[in-house]
Motif scaffolding. Structure first.
Motif, PDB file in Angstrom:
ATOM      1  N   PRO A  70       0.763  -1.265  -0.052  1.00 51.75           N
ATOM      2  CA  PRO A  70       0.114  -0.386   0.184  1.00 51.75           C
ATOM      3  C   PRO A  70       0.947   1.613  -0.204  1.00 51.75           C
ATOM      4  CG  PRO A  70      -0.141  -1.284   2.231  1.00 51.75           C
ATOM      5  CD  PRO A  70       0.749  -1.627   1.437  1.00 51.75           C
ATOM      6  N   ASP A  71       2.005   1.194   0.752  1.00 51.48           N
ATOM      7  CA  ASP A  71       2.846   2.288   1.171  1.00 51.48           C
ATOM      8  C   ASP A  71       3.577   2.727  -0.648  1.00 51.48           C
ATOM      9  OD1 ASP A  71       2.675   2.899   3.157  1.00 51.48           O
ATOM     10  OD2 ASP A  71       3.597   1.645   4.058  1.00 51.48           O
ATOM     11  N   VAL A  72       3.115   2.079  -1.529  1.00 54.04           N
ATOM     12  CA  VAL A  72       3.837   2.368  -3.264  1.00 54.04           C
ATOM     13  C   VAL A  72       2.954   2.657  -4.533  1.00 54.04           C
ATOM     14  CG1 VAL A  72       5.240   1.094  -4.825  1.00 54.04           C
ATOM     15  CG2 VAL A  72       6.112   0.852  -2.689  1.00 54.04           C
ATOM     16  N   LYS A  73       3.184   3.310  -4.953  1.00 54.53           N
ATOM     17  CA  LYS A  73       2.056   3.965  -6.367  1.00 54.53           C
ATOM     18  C   LYS A  73       3.408   3.997  -7.446  1.00 54.53           C
ATOM     19  CE  LYS A  73      -1.568   7.133  -7.557  1.00 54.53           C
ATOM     20  NZ  LYS A  73      -1.824   8.959  -7.032  1.00 54.53           N
ATOM     21  N   ILE A  74       2.381   3.828  -8.365  1.00 55.16           N
ATOM     22  CA  ILE A  74       3.058   3.993 -10.012  1.00 55.16           C
ATOM     23  C   ILE A  74       2.659   5.028 -10.382  1.00 55.16           C
ATOM     24  CG2 ILE A  74       3.865   2.823 -11.943  1.00 55.16           C
ATOM     25  CD1 ILE A  74       3.859  -0.176 -10.494  1.00 55.16           C
ATOM     26  N   GLU A  75       3.201   6.090 -10.864  1.00 59.00           N
ATOM     27  CA  GLU A  75       2.707   7.076 -11.739  1.00 59.00           C
ATOM     28  C   GLU A  75       2.963   6.689 -12.757  1.00 59.00           C
ATOM     29  OE1 GLU A  75       0.899   9.900 -11.152  1.00 59.00           O
ATOM     30  OE2 GLU A  75       0.315   9.483  -9.145  1.00 59.00           O
ATOM     31  N   LYS A  76       2.487   6.358 -13.552  1.00 54.53           N
ATOM     32  CA  LYS A  76       2.927   6.683 -15.718  1.00 54.53           C
ATOM     33  C   LYS A  76       3.163   7.729 -16.308  1.00 54.53           C
ATOM     34  CE  LYS A  76       1.203   1.411 -15.046  1.00 54.53           C
ATOM     35  NZ  LYS A  76       0.616   0.224 -16.390  1.00 54.53           N
ATOM     36  N   GLN A  77       3.929   7.960 -16.011  1.00 50.80           N
ATOM     37  CA  GLN A  77       4.266   9.982 -16.437  1.00 50.80           C
ATOM     38  C   GLN A  77       5.408  10.034 -16.461  1.00 50.80           C
ATOM     39  OE1 GLN A  77       1.665  13.451 -14.915  1.00 50.80           O
ATOM     40  NE2 GLN A  77       1.857  11.641 -12.324  1.00 50.80           N
ATOM     41  N   ARG A  78       5.410  10.620 -17.231  1.00 49.16           N
ATOM     42  CA  ARG A  78       7.478  11.482 -17.361  1.00 49.16           C
ATOM     43  C   ARG A  78       7.580  12.145 -16.617  1.00 49.16           C
ATOM     44  NH1 ARG A  78      11.195   9.397 -20.534  1.00 49.16           N
ATOM     45  NH2 ARG A  78      13.030  11.777 -21.517  1.00 49.16           N
ATOM     46  N   VAL A  79       8.944  12.411 -16.146  1.00 45.42           N
ATOM     47  CA  VAL A  79       8.485  13.419 -14.898  1.00 45.42           C
ATOM     48  C   VAL A  79       9.783  14.145 -15.976  1.00 45.42           C
ATOM     49  CG1 VAL A  79      10.294  14.225 -13.438  1.00 45.42           C
ATOM     50  CG2 VAL A  79       9.406  11.876 -13.204  1.00 45.42           C
ATOM     51  N   GLN A  80       9.081  15.566 -16.010  1.00 44.41           N
ATOM     52  CA  GLN A  80      10.467  16.799 -16.656  1.00 44.41           C
ATOM     53  C   GLN A  80      11.071  17.601 -15.772  1.00 44.41           C
ATOM     54  OE1 GLN A  80       7.247  19.141 -19.015  1.00 44.41           O
ATOM     55  NE2 GLN A  80       7.842  20.663 -17.094  1.00 44.41           N
ATOM     56  N   SER A  81      11.052  17.588 -14.593  1.00 47.89           N
ATOM     57  CA  SER A  81      12.539  18.145 -14.343  1.00 47.89           C
ATOM     58  C   SER A  81      11.931  17.711 -12.601  1.00 47.89           C
ATOM     59  CB  SER A  81      11.888  19.783 -13.544  1.00 47.89           C
ATOM     60  OG  SER A  81      10.785  19.877 -13.502  1.00 47.89           O
ATOM     61  N   VAL A  82      13.048  17.881 -12.300  1.00 51.27           N
ATOM     62  CA  VAL A  82      13.658  17.728 -10.338  1.00 51.27           C
ATOM     63  C   VAL A  82      14.247  18.552  -9.713  1.00 51.27           C
ATOM     64  CG1 VAL A  82      14.609  16.351  -8.588  1.00 51.27           C
ATOM     65  CG2 VAL A  82      13.168  15.038 -10.865  1.00 51.27           C
ATOM     66  N   HIS A  83      14.403  19.286  -8.854  1.00 52.85           N
ATOM     67  CA  HIS A  83      15.352  20.566  -8.487  1.00 52.85           C
ATOM     68  C   HIS A  83      15.007  20.228  -7.085  1.00 52.85           C
ATOM     69  CE1 HIS A  83      11.185  22.529  -8.204  1.00 52.85           C
ATOM     70  NE2 HIS A  83      11.687  23.686  -6.945  1.00 52.85           N
ATOM     71  N   LYS A  84      15.868  20.398  -6.021  1.00 50.88           N
ATOM     72  CA  LYS A  84      16.084  20.198  -4.513  1.00 50.88           C
ATOM     73  C   LYS A  84      15.347  22.048  -3.606  1.00 50.88           C
ATOM     74  CE  LYS A  84      18.136  18.330  -0.696  1.00 50.88           C
ATOM     75  NZ  LYS A  84      18.964  17.101  -0.456  1.00 50.88           N
ATOM     76  N   GLU A  85      14.752  21.821  -3.040  1.00 49.40           N
ATOM     77  CA  GLU A  85      13.989  23.371  -2.402  1.00 49.40           C
ATOM     78  C   GLU A  85      13.814  22.919  -1.011  1.00 49.40           C
ATOM     79  OE1 GLU A  85      10.702  26.198  -3.028  1.00 49.40           O
ATOM     80  OE2 GLU A  85      11.925  25.414  -4.736  1.00 49.40           O
ATOM     81  N   ASN A  86      14.021  23.988   0.011  1.00 50.42           N
ATOM     82  CA  ASN A  86      14.533  23.104   1.513  1.00 50.42           C
ATOM     83  C   ASN A  86      14.688  22.168   1.667  1.00 50.42           C
ATOM     84  OD1 ASN A  86      13.656  25.886   1.140  1.00 50.42           O
ATOM     85  ND2 ASN A  86      11.502  25.859   0.912  1.00 50.42           N
ATOM     86  N   GLY A  87      15.338  21.267   1.584  1.00 48.73           N
ATOM     87  CA  GLY A  87      15.316  20.051   1.524  1.00 48.73           C
ATOM     88  C   GLY A  87      14.850  19.186   1.235  1.00 48.73           C
ATOM     89  N   LEU A  88      13.505  19.417   0.234  1.00 49.56           N
ATOM     90  CA  LEU A  88      12.939  18.747  -0.416  1.00 49.56           C
ATOM     91  C   LEU A  88      12.987  18.029  -2.195  1.00 49.56           C
ATOM     92  CD1 LEU A  88       9.275  18.709   1.935  1.00 49.56           C
ATOM     93  CD2 LEU A  88      11.186  17.171   1.793  1.00 49.56           C
ATOM     94  N   PHE A  89      12.617  16.824  -2.307  1.00 51.03           N
ATOM     95  CA  PHE A  89      12.841  17.166  -3.547  1.00 51.03           C
ATOM     96  C   PHE A  89      11.291  17.571  -4.836  1.00 51.03           C
ATOM     97  CE2 PHE A  89      16.392  14.584  -2.188  1.00 51.03           C
ATOM     98  CZ  PHE A  89      17.807  14.579  -2.836  1.00 51.03           C
ATOM     99  N   GLN A  90      11.708  18.615  -5.280  1.00 51.75           N
ATOM    100  CA  GLN A  90      10.209  19.151  -6.117  1.00 51.75           C
ATOM    101  C   GLN A  90      10.181  18.470  -7.232  1.00 51.75           C
ATOM    102  OE1 GLN A  90       8.040  21.271  -3.897  1.00 51.75           O
ATOM    103  NE2 GLN A  90      10.322  20.942  -2.649  1.00 51.75           N
ATOM    104  N   ILE A  91       9.102  17.818  -8.045  1.00 49.66           N
ATOM    105  CA  ILE A  91       9.615  17.138  -8.773  1.00 49.66           C
ATOM    106  C   ILE A  91       8.070  17.311  -9.941  1.00 49.66           C
ATOM    107  CG2 ILE A  91       8.744  14.688 -10.127  1.00 49.66           C
ATOM    108  CD1 ILE A  91      10.064  13.228  -7.346  1.00 49.66           C
ATOM    109  N   GLU A  92       7.698  17.832 -10.776  1.00 45.12           N
ATOM    110  CA  GLU A  92       7.128  17.893 -12.065  1.00 45.12           C
ATOM    111  C   GLU A  92       7.003  16.955 -12.875  1.00 45.12           C
ATOM    112  OE1 GLU A  92       7.406  22.313 -13.124  1.00 45.12           O
ATOM    113  OE2 GLU A  92       8.018  22.673 -11.305  1.00 45.12           O
ATOM    114  N   THR A  93       5.696  16.669 -13.253  1.00 49.49           N
ATOM    115  CA  THR A  93       5.470  15.979 -14.682  1.00 49.49           C
ATOM    116  C   THR A  93       5.425  16.409 -16.125  1.00 49.49           C
ATOM    117  OG1 THR A  93       3.346  15.000 -14.130  1.00 49.49           O
ATOM    118  CG2 THR A  93       4.710  13.775 -13.266  1.00 49.49           C
ATOM    119  N   VAL A  94       5.438  16.011 -16.962  1.00 47.31           N
ATOM    120  CA  VAL A  94       5.087  16.549 -17.814  1.00 47.31           C
ATOM    121  C   VAL A  94       3.649  17.217 -18.661  1.00 47.31           C
ATOM    122  CG1 VAL A  94       6.998  15.416 -19.323  1.00 47.31           C
ATOM    123  CG2 VAL A  94       4.362  14.027 -19.434  1.00 47.31           C
ATOM    124  N   ASN A  95       3.046  15.895 -17.245  1.00 43.06           N
ATOM    125  CA  ASN A  95       1.398  16.580 -17.199  1.00 43.06           C
ATOM    126  C   ASN A  95       1.230  17.349 -15.819  1.00 43.06           C
ATOM    127  OD1 ASN A  95       0.726  14.103 -18.713  1.00 43.06           O
ATOM    128  ND2 ASN A  95       0.763  12.860 -17.055  1.00 43.06           N
TER     129      ASN A  95
END
Length: 300
Positions: A70-95
């Motif tokens: 239950p703790d694993v989720k699959i997102e079937k989409q492409r990641v567009q960008s990743v950056h680190k901000e305030n100690g967390l990784f901010q992930i944005e997808t093409v959607n």
């Protein structure tokens, strides 16, 4: 919601990393855009209990197994960008979806750039391959060719000779071997063709001949290509990860990169390291390392 770990890449490394994280009760998202490097391959080899399995079937089974956790989720989409901000990784997808993660595992791998040779894509994955250990057994004792435009062709030819005594090397007009290397290959019965390749000849994906620009035609029934490799994504570089001498992301023995909270595994580390079982094992190691980091943080 802030997740524990984002895994980018749904190949063997990313799938196994997600499995271990799920079993460790870490909230995990696996990003898989369903665009695997081995899409042209019909069989995967060298993985005990799964030798000869269709890669698509392997992925299906692995994703089905992840559904149990239950703790694993699959997102079937492409990641567009990743950056680190305030100690967390901010992930944005093409959607346009956005996610936040405490840690990240890069399992995006490399992409292959095949030589610019007429009809090469028709045969790649059917009778021409990149890894002798993966596909050499099926082509054993046949007349084979190694097609290489870089010095890596010397090593590939030596390895390929393990499966056949009828081997040629084609450099497509490139001068890639030293005099000593030529001597070594020729002394072992491996003929070198340095002419430009005009076209590959065959039917339904099975190569039969190689035609050269000077009119020479040589028969073969399969072979190996030394493609050029590039990182499949720029996430490692954009996050500031150091690269190794092979263009892969540099990690320590625990799959930690030079950036805190970023881990990498599988083909992302070494170009051409396409052994399924190795990639899966590295995914497991990366996940164990992520889990160990969370445990240490808990008890600090």
């Amino acid at each position: 919601m802030i997740i524990d770990c984002a895994v980018i890449g749904g190949g063997p490394a990313g799938l196994n990393a997600s499995l271990v994280l799920g079993r460790s009760r870490r909230k995990t998202i696996l990003f898989d855009d369903d665009n695997p490097r081995n899409a042209v391959t019909s069989e995967s080899h060298g993985f005990m209990t799964r030798d000869g399995i269709d890669p698509k079937e392997l992925r299906r089974i692995a994703q089905e197994e992840l559904d149990k956790y239950p703790d694993v989720k699959i997102e079937k989409q492409r990641v567009q960008s990743v950056h680190k901000e305030n100690g967390l990784f901010q992930i944005e997808t093409v959607n346009g979806d956005a996610f936040k993660a405490k840690k990240i595992i890069l399992a995006t791998g490399f992409k292959e750039i095949l030589p610019d040779i007429e009809r090469v894509k028709e045969f790649y994955g059917i009778s021409l391959f990149s890894c002798p250990f993966c596909d050499g057994w099926e082509m054993r004792d046949r007349p084979l060719a190694v097609i290489a435009e870089t010095p890596r062709g010397f090593h590939l030819a030596k390895v390929a000779s393990n499966w056949t005594e009828d081997l040629i090397v084609c450099t497509n007009g490139k001068q890639i071997f030293s005099a000593d290397e030529k001597t070594v290959l020729e002394n072992n019965g491996i003929q070198i063709y340095e002419q430009e390749i005009l076209s590959l000849i065959g039917e339904k994906g099975f190569i039969e001949k190689i035609a050269f620009a000077d009119g020479t035609v040589v028969a073969c029934e399969g072979g190996f290509i030394a493609p050029r490799w590039e990182q499949a994504s720029s996430f490692g570089l954009s996050l500031g990860c150091k690269l190794n001498s092979q263009g892969g992301i540099e990690t320590d023995g625990l799959k930690r990169t030079t950036v805190e909270g970023v881990y990498a595994c599988g083909d992302t580390l070494i170009a051409g390291a396409s052994q399924l079982i190795i990639a899966a094992g590295e995914g497991s190691m990366a996940a164990l390392s992520v889990n160990a980091a969370f445990i240490e943080e808990k008890f600090e």
